[in-house]
Design an enzyme around this catalytic site. Structure first.
Site, mmCIF file in Angstrom:
data_model
loop_
_atom_site.group_PDB
_atom_site.id
_atom_site.type_symbol
_atom_site.label_atom_id
_atom_site.label_comp_id
_atom_site.label_asym_id
_atom_site.label_seq_id
_atom_site.Cartn_x
_atom_site.Cartn_y
_atom_site.Cartn_z
ATOM 1 N N LYS A 56 1.283 17.591 25.382
ATOM 2 C CA LYS A 56 1.802 17.685 26.756
ATOM 3 C C LYS A 56 3.102 18.487 26.792
ATOM 4 O O LYS A 56 3.332 19.284 27.711
ATOM 5 C CB LYS A 56 2.025 16.290 27.333
ATOM 6 N N LYS A 69 13.644 16.730 32.730
ATOM 7 C CA LYS A 69 13.391 15.614 31.818
ATOM 8 C C LYS A 69 12.362 16.002 30.767
ATOM 9 O O LYS A 69 12.522 15.714 29.576
ATOM 10 C CB LYS A 69 12.928 14.399 32.617
#
Length: 299
Positions: free
Chosen positions: A176, A244
């Site tokens: 990811k 983030k």
């Protein structure tokens, strides 16, 4: 056929449509969200859905619990905090984490979950955005036990078109983060192309159609460039969330010894946007933020 007893924690922009699709598929579903309204709304819409007042109550009624939360701190609190999942989890319960975390943090959580519950933790971050969640076409990159992931695949198929095991615990998160590197550096390139078109006197609104079918074409170009030109009324993915994720990319790169000069520059761009108060803006709005280095890099 007896359907698996499922739980879902985190009904945000991604989690809500994912949980809705599980309910629509007929699974007995316990749900929890930090703000109770979303869970109560889902319960009102589906007879097989129970809104719970705590994550612990979700765990008490489920053999498999899915998480879709903002960051590692939220995952830790929901999984292991007071009144969290581990406090009332069934022995051997499976936790499927759709959040995006650093792989090293995922491995710590997985070990902790197994020690407390005897169950397994599958890292299963998703790609495809809110539209993909609503349409059931998400891509899931999974890490963990191969046989368990095979067993979970039909359930995850309620909202995912593809579930790919990438390796052991943490491998899904590593994949990811590679995905997010591609996505975010591409969005940054689109922002620069949009600026260039505007400064050169080109009608930027015509760019997506003009580039369709060429090598520069992509889902991101067709989706994000129009939003750079005409800001959307509501963010589908925020600058803060992408920052983030790139923080986690930087951590993984440091741990694995990979040089990431382009991703590092884009991370600085996002950090400047947040510092300017744009953290909750749609990710397309990085087009409005000038990097401090721009003045020195223009030829």
């Amino acid at each position: 056929m007896t359907l698996a007893l499922l739980g879902f924690c985190g009904l945000g922009k991604m989690g809500e449509p994912m949980a809705q699709r599980l309910a629509q598929a007929g699974y007995p579903l316990h749900v929890w969200n930090r703000s109770a309204t979303k869970a109560e709304t889902l319960q009102s819409a589906a007879a097989n859905c129970v809104a719970c007042e705590s994550a612990a109550k979700v765990a008490a009624g489920a053999d498999i619990v899915m998480l879709c939360l903002a960051d590692a701190a939220a995952v830790e609190a929901v999984a292991f905090g007071a009144d969290g999942l581990a406090s009332r989890a069934r022995r051997g319960a499976t936790l499927v984490d759709h959040s995006t975390l650093a792989p090293s943090q995922t491995r710590v959580f997985a070990q902790r979950w197994h020690e407390l519950t005897g169950g397994q933790w599958i890292d299963a971050p998703v790609s495809g955005g809110t539209a993909g969640a609503a349409a059931g076409t998400l891509a899931i990159m999974a890490g963990g036990d191969a046989a368990l992931i095979d067993t979970l695949a039909p359930i995850l198929g309620a909202y995912a078109a593809r579930v790919t095991r990438m390796g052991g615990t943490g491998a899904g998160q590593s994949t990811k983060l590679a995905n997010q590197t591609i996505v975010m550096t591409t969005i940054a390139a689109l922002a620069e192309a949009t600026r260039l078109a505007r400064h050169a006197g080109i009608d930027a609104t015509r760019m997506p159609a003009a580039l369709a079918g060429g090598w520069a074409d992509s889902v991101l170009l067709q989706t994000l460039m129009p939003r750079m030109i005409e800001p959307p009324p509501q963010a589908s993915g925020t600058i803060r969330t992408m920052l983030k994720d790139l923080d986690a990319v930087e951590q993984l790169a440091r741990e694995s010894g990979a040089a990431m000069p382009v991703a590092g520059l884009v991370r600085r761009w996002l950090a400047q946007a947040v510092a300017q108060g744009l953290g909750d803006a749609d990710i397309s709005q990085i087009v409005t933020v000038e990097l401090e280095t721009d003045a020195t890099t223009h030829a």
